[in-house]
Enzyme design. Structure first.
Site, PDB file in Angstrom:
ATOM      1  N   ARG A 163      46.327 102.483  59.669  1.00  0.00           N
ATOM      2  CA  ARG A 163      47.788 102.349  59.549  1.00  0.00           C
ATOM      3  C   ARG A 163      48.125 101.455  58.371  1.00  0.00           C
ATOM      4  O   ARG A 163      47.475 100.435  58.149  1.00  0.00           O
ATOM      5  CB  ARG A 163      48.372 101.695  60.805  1.00  0.00           C
ATOM      6  N   THR A 196      54.461 100.034  56.442  1.00  0.00           N
ATOM      7  CA  THR A 196      55.209 101.216  56.885  1.00  0.00           C
ATOM      8  C   THR A 196      54.763 101.699  58.275  1.00  0.00           C
ATOM      9  O   THR A 196      55.462 102.486  58.909  1.00  0.00           O
ATOM     10  CB  THR A 196      55.018 102.388  55.903  1.00  0.00           C
ATOM     11  N   ASP A 229      44.815  93.589  67.999  1.00  0.00           N
ATOM     12  CA  ASP A 229      44.208  94.601  67.127  1.00  0.00           C
ATOM     13  C   ASP A 229      42.816  94.957  67.668  1.00  0.00           C
ATOM     14  O   ASP A 229      41.874  94.159  67.558  1.00  0.00           O
ATOM     15  CB  ASP A 229      44.115  94.050  65.697  1.00  0.00           C
ATOM     16  N   ASP A 259      39.824  94.915  65.122  1.00  0.00           N
ATOM     17  CA  ASP A 259      39.422  93.554  64.751  1.00  0.00           C
ATOM     18  C   ASP A 259      38.707  92.872  65.907  1.00  0.00           C
ATOM     19  O   ASP A 259      37.693  92.196  65.731  1.00  0.00           O
ATOM     20  CB  ASP A 259      40.649  92.712  64.367  1.00  0.00           C
TER      21      ASP A 259
HETATM   22  C1  PRP Z   1      44.542 101.079  65.326  1.00  0.00           C
HETATM   23  C2  PRP Z   1      43.996 101.780  66.567  1.00  0.00           C
HETATM   24  C3  PRP Z   1      44.540 103.167  66.435  1.00  0.00           C
HETATM   25  C4  PRP Z   1      45.877 102.939  65.750  1.00  0.00           C
HETATM   26  C5  PRP Z   1      46.987 103.126  66.727  1.00  0.00           C
HETATM   27  O1  PRP Z   1      43.809 101.405  64.205  1.00  0.00           O
HETATM   28  O2  PRP Z   1      42.595 101.731  66.645  1.00  0.00           O
HETATM   29  O3  PRP Z   1      43.726 104.025  65.675  1.00  0.00           O
HETATM   30  O4  PRP Z   1      45.860 101.594  65.260  1.00  0.00           O
HETATM   31  O5  PRP Z   1      48.211 102.957  66.114  1.00  0.00           O
HETATM   32  P1  PRP Z   1      49.255 104.146  65.924  1.00  0.00           P
HETATM   33  O6  PRP Z   1      49.335 104.854  67.242  1.00  0.00           O
HETATM   34  O7  PRP Z   1      50.513 103.427  65.573  1.00  0.00           O
HETATM   35  O8  PRP Z   1      48.770 105.023  64.824  1.00  0.00           O
HETATM   36  P2  PRP Z   1      44.039 100.696  62.778  1.00  0.00           P
HETATM   37  O9  PRP Z   1      44.994 101.481  61.951  1.00  0.00           O
HETATM   38  O10 PRP Z   1      44.357  99.249  62.992  1.00  0.00           O
HETATM   39  O11 PRP Z   1      42.631 100.887  62.111  1.00  0.00           O
HETATM   40  P3  PRP Z   1      41.264 100.170  62.498  1.00  0.00           P
HETATM   41  O12 PRP Z   1      40.839 100.723  63.838  1.00  0.00           O
HETATM   42  O13 PRP Z   1      40.348 100.555  61.405  1.00  0.00           O
HETATM   43  O14 PRP Z   1      41.539  98.698  62.578  1.00  0.00           O
HETATM   44  N1  URA Z   2      46.551  99.175  66.917  1.00  0.00           N
HETATM   45  C1  URA Z   2      45.988  98.179  67.632  1.00  0.00           C
HETATM   46  O1  URA Z   2      44.787  97.924  67.529  1.00  0.00           O
HETATM   47  N2  URA Z   2      46.782  97.490  68.469  1.00  0.00           N
HETATM   48  C2  URA Z   2      48.082  97.739  68.616  1.00  0.00           C
HETATM   49  O2  URA Z   2      48.753  97.064  69.410  1.00  0.00           O
HETATM   50  C3  URA Z   2      48.653  98.773  67.853  1.00  0.00           C
HETATM   51  C4  URA Z   2      47.869  99.489  67.011  1.00  0.00           C
END
Ligand code: PRP
Ligand code: URA
Length: 207
Positions: free
Chosen positions: A103, A107, A199, A202
Protein backbone atom coordinates in the site's frame (compact mmCIF):
# COMPACT_ATOMS: atom_id res chain seq x y z
CA UNK A 1 -22.92 -10.42 5.31
CA UNK A 2 -23.33 -12.89 2.42
CA UNK A 3 -19.93 -14.30 1.45
CA UNK A 4 -18.26 -13.55 4.79
CA UNK A 5 -17.61 -16.21 7.44
CA UNK A 6 -16.45 -14.99 10.84
CA UNK A 7 -14.83 -18.01 12.44
CA UNK A 8 -15.93 -18.21 16.05
CA UNK A 9 -13.72 -20.42 18.21
CA UNK A 10 -12.43 -19.76 21.74
CA UNK A 11 -8.85 -20.82 20.94
CA UNK A 12 -8.82 -18.60 17.84
CA UNK A 13 -10.20 -15.66 19.83
CA UNK A 14 -7.47 -16.16 22.45
CA UNK A 15 -4.84 -16.27 19.71
CA UNK A 16 -6.14 -13.06 18.10
CA UNK A 17 -6.09 -11.38 21.52
CA UNK A 18 -2.41 -12.17 21.94
CA UNK A 19 -1.69 -10.96 18.41
CA UNK A 20 -3.43 -7.68 19.15
CA UNK A 21 -1.35 -7.17 22.30
CA UNK A 22 1.30 -4.53 21.59
CA UNK A 23 3.78 -6.33 23.89
CA UNK A 24 3.82 -9.47 21.70
CA UNK A 25 7.23 -9.56 20.03
CA UNK A 26 8.27 -10.70 16.53
CA UNK A 27 8.99 -14.45 17.03
CA UNK A 28 5.88 -14.94 19.15
CA UNK A 29 3.78 -12.85 16.75
CA UNK A 30 4.80 -15.06 13.82
CA UNK A 31 4.16 -18.23 15.81
CA UNK A 32 0.72 -16.94 16.76
CA UNK A 33 -0.14 -16.15 13.13
CA UNK A 34 0.78 -19.74 12.28
CA UNK A 35 -1.40 -20.96 15.16
CA UNK A 36 -4.33 -18.79 14.05
CA UNK A 37 -4.09 -20.14 10.50
CA UNK A 38 -4.02 -23.69 11.87
CA UNK A 39 -7.20 -23.03 13.81
CA UNK A 40 -8.95 -21.55 10.75
CA UNK A 41 -8.10 -24.24 8.21
CA UNK A 42 -10.97 -26.62 8.97
CA UNK A 43 -13.55 -23.89 8.38
CA UNK A 44 -11.82 -22.48 5.32
CA UNK A 45 -11.56 -25.87 3.61
CA UNK A 46 -14.81 -27.45 4.84
CA UNK A 47 -16.60 -27.04 1.51
CA UNK A 48 -13.76 -28.00 -0.82
CA UNK A 49 -15.16 -30.50 -3.31
CA UNK A 50 -14.13 -34.11 -2.70
CA UNK A 51 -14.65 -37.36 -4.56
CA UNK A 52 -15.05 -40.92 -3.35
CA UNK A 53 -12.20 -43.40 -3.63
CA UNK A 54 -11.58 -46.94 -2.40
CA UNK A 55 -8.75 -47.60 0.04
CA UNK A 56 -7.32 -50.92 1.17
CA UNK A 57 -6.62 -50.97 4.90
CA UNK A 58 -4.55 -53.81 6.41
CA UNK A 59 -7.90 -55.49 7.17
CA UNK A 60 -10.39 -54.71 4.40
CA UNK A 61 -11.41 -52.53 1.50
CA UNK A 62 -12.98 -49.27 2.65
CA UNK A 63 -14.53 -46.23 1.06
CA UNK A 64 -12.61 -42.98 1.36
CA UNK A 65 -12.40 -39.52 -0.14
CA UNK A 66 -9.82 -37.26 -1.74
CA UNK A 67 -9.99 -33.65 -2.87
CA UNK A 68 -11.60 -33.36 -6.30
CA UNK A 69 -9.59 -30.39 -7.53
CA UNK A 70 -6.02 -29.23 -7.09
CA UNK A 71 -5.47 -26.45 -4.57
CA UNK A 72 -3.23 -23.44 -5.02
CA UNK A 73 -2.25 -21.29 -2.05
CA UNK A 74 -1.51 -17.62 -2.77
CA UNK A 75 0.12 -15.68 0.09
CA UNK A 76 0.06 -11.91 -0.43
CA UNK A 77 3.55 -10.66 0.49
CA UNK A 78 4.60 -10.01 3.06
CA UNK A 79 2.20 -10.82 5.88
CA UNK A 80 0.44 -13.64 4.01
CA UNK A 81 3.68 -15.64 4.18
CA UNK A 82 3.09 -16.15 7.90
CA UNK A 83 -0.08 -18.14 7.06
CA UNK A 84 1.53 -20.34 4.41
CA UNK A 85 3.25 -23.06 6.47
CA UNK A 86 0.08 -23.95 8.35
CA UNK A 87 -1.86 -24.49 5.12
CA UNK A 88 1.01 -26.43 3.55
CA UNK A 89 1.17 -28.76 6.56
CA UNK A 90 -2.35 -30.05 5.86
CA UNK A 91 -2.18 -29.71 2.05
CA UNK A 92 1.47 -30.57 1.29
CA UNK A 93 0.84 -31.13 -2.40
CA UNK A 94 -0.91 -27.78 -2.94
CA UNK A 95 0.74 -25.52 -5.48
CA UNK A 96 1.90 -22.14 -4.24
CA UNK A 97 1.83 -18.83 -6.12
CA UNK A 98 3.04 -15.49 -4.82
CA UNK A 99 1.73 -11.95 -5.19
CA UNK A 100 3.59 -8.94 -3.80
CA UNK A 101 1.38 -5.96 -3.03
CA UNK A 102 2.28 -2.86 -1.04
CA UNK A 103 0.00 0.00 0.00
CA UNK A 104 1.10 3.55 -0.68
CA UNK A 105 1.40 5.15 2.75
CA UNK A 106 -0.21 8.42 1.62
CA UNK A 107 -2.87 7.38 -0.87
CA UNK A 108 -3.43 3.88 0.64
CA UNK A 109 -3.67 2.56 -2.93
CA UNK A 110 -2.38 -0.96 -3.42
CA UNK A 111 0.55 -1.38 -5.84
CA UNK A 112 1.36 -4.85 -7.21
CA UNK A 113 5.15 -5.06 -7.42
CA UNK A 114 5.60 -8.76 -8.11
CA UNK A 115 3.78 -11.95 -8.97
CA UNK A 116 4.70 -15.54 -9.62
CA UNK A 117 1.64 -17.46 -10.75
CA UNK A 118 0.75 -20.24 -13.19
CA UNK A 119 -0.71 -18.81 -16.42
CA UNK A 120 -3.82 -20.97 -16.13
CA UNK A 121 -5.74 -21.23 -12.86
CA UNK A 122 -8.90 -22.70 -14.41
CA UNK A 123 -10.36 -25.52 -12.33
CA UNK A 124 -8.11 -24.92 -9.32
CA UNK A 125 -9.32 -24.23 -5.79
CA UNK A 126 -7.57 -20.95 -4.98
CA UNK A 127 -6.92 -19.94 -1.37
CA UNK A 128 -5.54 -16.41 -0.93
CA UNK A 129 -3.76 -15.73 2.35
CA UNK A 130 -3.41 -12.29 3.95
CA UNK A 131 -3.94 -11.64 7.67
CA UNK A 132 -5.17 -8.05 7.15
CA UNK A 133 -8.15 -6.83 5.10
CA UNK A 134 -8.33 -3.06 5.56
CA UNK A 135 -9.47 -1.03 2.51
CA UNK A 136 -9.57 -4.22 0.43
CA UNK A 137 -7.25 -2.73 -2.20
CA UNK A 138 -4.53 -5.38 -1.83
CA UNK A 139 -7.01 -8.24 -1.92
CA UNK A 140 -8.81 -6.86 -5.00
CA UNK A 141 -5.50 -6.26 -6.82
CA UNK A 142 -4.61 -9.90 -6.14
CA UNK A 143 -8.03 -11.23 -7.11
CA UNK A 144 -7.82 -9.23 -10.37
CA UNK A 145 -4.65 -11.14 -11.31
CA UNK A 146 -6.17 -14.48 -10.35
CA UNK A 147 -9.48 -13.86 -12.13
CA UNK A 148 -7.67 -12.91 -15.36
CA UNK A 149 -5.95 -16.31 -15.23
CA UNK A 150 -9.28 -18.11 -15.01
CA UNK A 151 -9.57 -18.66 -11.24
CA UNK A 152 -13.21 -18.98 -10.20
CA UNK A 153 -13.17 -21.06 -7.00
CA UNK A 154 -11.73 -18.38 -4.75
CA UNK A 155 -11.35 -18.14 -0.99
CA UNK A 156 -9.70 -15.27 0.89
CA UNK A 157 -8.37 -16.02 4.38
CA UNK A 158 -7.78 -13.05 6.66
CA UNK A 159 -7.30 -12.73 10.38
CA UNK A 160 -8.58 -9.22 11.09
CA UNK A 161 -10.94 -7.44 8.68
CA UNK A 162 -12.57 -4.04 8.53
CA UNK A 163 -16.10 -3.59 7.14
CA UNK A 164 -15.03 -1.37 4.18
CA UNK A 165 -12.48 -3.98 3.06
CA UNK A 166 -14.98 -6.83 3.19
CA UNK A 167 -17.54 -4.73 1.30
CA UNK A 168 -15.02 -3.74 -1.39
CA UNK A 169 -13.91 -7.32 -2.00
CA UNK A 170 -17.43 -8.72 -2.12
CA UNK A 171 -18.64 -5.93 -4.39
CA UNK A 172 -15.81 -6.58 -6.85
CA UNK A 173 -15.98 -10.39 -6.51
CA UNK A 174 -19.36 -11.47 -5.12
CA UNK A 175 -18.55 -15.19 -5.49
CA UNK A 176 -15.38 -15.07 -3.39
CA UNK A 177 -15.75 -16.58 0.07
CA UNK A 178 -14.06 -14.45 2.71
CA UNK A 179 -13.02 -15.99 6.05
CA UNK A 180 -11.89 -13.94 9.03
CA UNK A 181 -11.29 -14.39 12.72
CA UNK A 182 -12.41 -10.88 13.61
CA UNK A 183 -14.46 -8.12 12.01
CA UNK A 184 -13.22 -4.90 13.62
CA UNK A 185 -14.97 -1.57 13.98
CA UNK A 186 -13.37 0.73 11.42
CA UNK A 187 -10.35 2.19 9.64
CA UNK A 188 -8.48 5.22 10.96
CA UNK A 189 -7.32 8.18 8.83
CA UNK A 190 -4.21 6.18 7.78
CA UNK A 191 -6.39 3.23 6.68
CA UNK A 192 -5.23 1.09 9.59
CA UNK A 193 -7.75 -1.26 11.15
CA UNK A 194 -8.99 -0.12 14.58
CA UNK A 195 -8.55 -1.72 17.06
CA UNK A 196 -6.64 -4.08 14.73
CA UNK A 197 -3.17 -5.24 15.59
CA UNK A 198 -0.98 -2.66 13.86
CA UNK A 199 1.17 -3.41 10.83
CA UNK A 200 1.08 -7.18 10.44
CA UNK A 201 4.06 -7.33 8.04
CA UNK A 202 6.26 -5.28 10.36
CA UNK A 203 5.19 -7.21 13.45
CA UNK A 204 5.75 -10.59 11.75
CA UNK A 205 9.07 -9.80 10.11
CA UNK A 206 10.50 -7.09 12.35
CA UNK A 207 11.08 -4.41 9.75
C1 PRP B 1 -0.77 -4.91 4.56
C2 PRP B 1 -1.46 -6.26 4.76
C3 PRP B 1 -2.34 -6.37 3.56
C4 PRP B 1 -2.72 -4.92 3.29
C5 PRP B 1 -4.14 -4.69 3.70
O1 PRP B 1 0.26 -5.01 3.64
O2 PRP B 1 -0.54 -7.32 4.88
O3 PRP B 1 -1.71 -6.93 2.43
O4 PRP B 1 -1.83 -4.11 4.08
O5 PRP B 1 -4.51 -3.38 3.44
P1 PRP B 1 -5.61 -3.00 2.35
O6 PRP B 1 -6.77 -3.93 2.57
O7 PRP B 1 -5.93 -1.59 2.69
O8 PRP B 1 -5.00 -3.15 1.00
P2 PRP B 1 1.27 -3.79 3.35
O9 PRP B 1 0.79 -2.97 2.20
O10 PRP B 1 1.56 -3.06 4.63
O11 PRP B 1 2.54 -4.57 2.83
P3 PRP B 1 3.53 -5.49 3.67
O12 PRP B 1 2.76 -6.73 4.04
O13 PRP B 1 4.63 -5.75 2.73
O14 PRP B 1 3.93 -4.71 4.89
N1 URA C 1 -2.25 -3.46 6.99
C1 URA C 1 -1.87 -3.84 8.23
O1 URA C 1 -0.90 -4.57 8.40
N2 URA C 1 -2.61 -3.41 9.26
C2 URA C 1 -3.68 -2.62 9.12
O2 URA C 1 -4.32 -2.26 10.12
C3 URA C 1 -4.05 -2.23 7.82
C4 URA C 1 -3.32 -2.66 6.76
Amino acid sequence: MQGLTIIDHPLLAATVTRLRDETTLVPEFRRLLDQAATLMIADVTRELASKKVRVKTPLALSSGAVLKREVILIPILRAGLAFLDAFQRVMPTAKVGFVGVKRNEVTHQAHTYSSSLPDDLKGLEVIVLDPMLATGGSAVATLDLLWKRGARELRLVTLVSAPPGVATVLKAYPTVRVFTAALDAKLNSKAYIVPGLGDAGDRAFGV
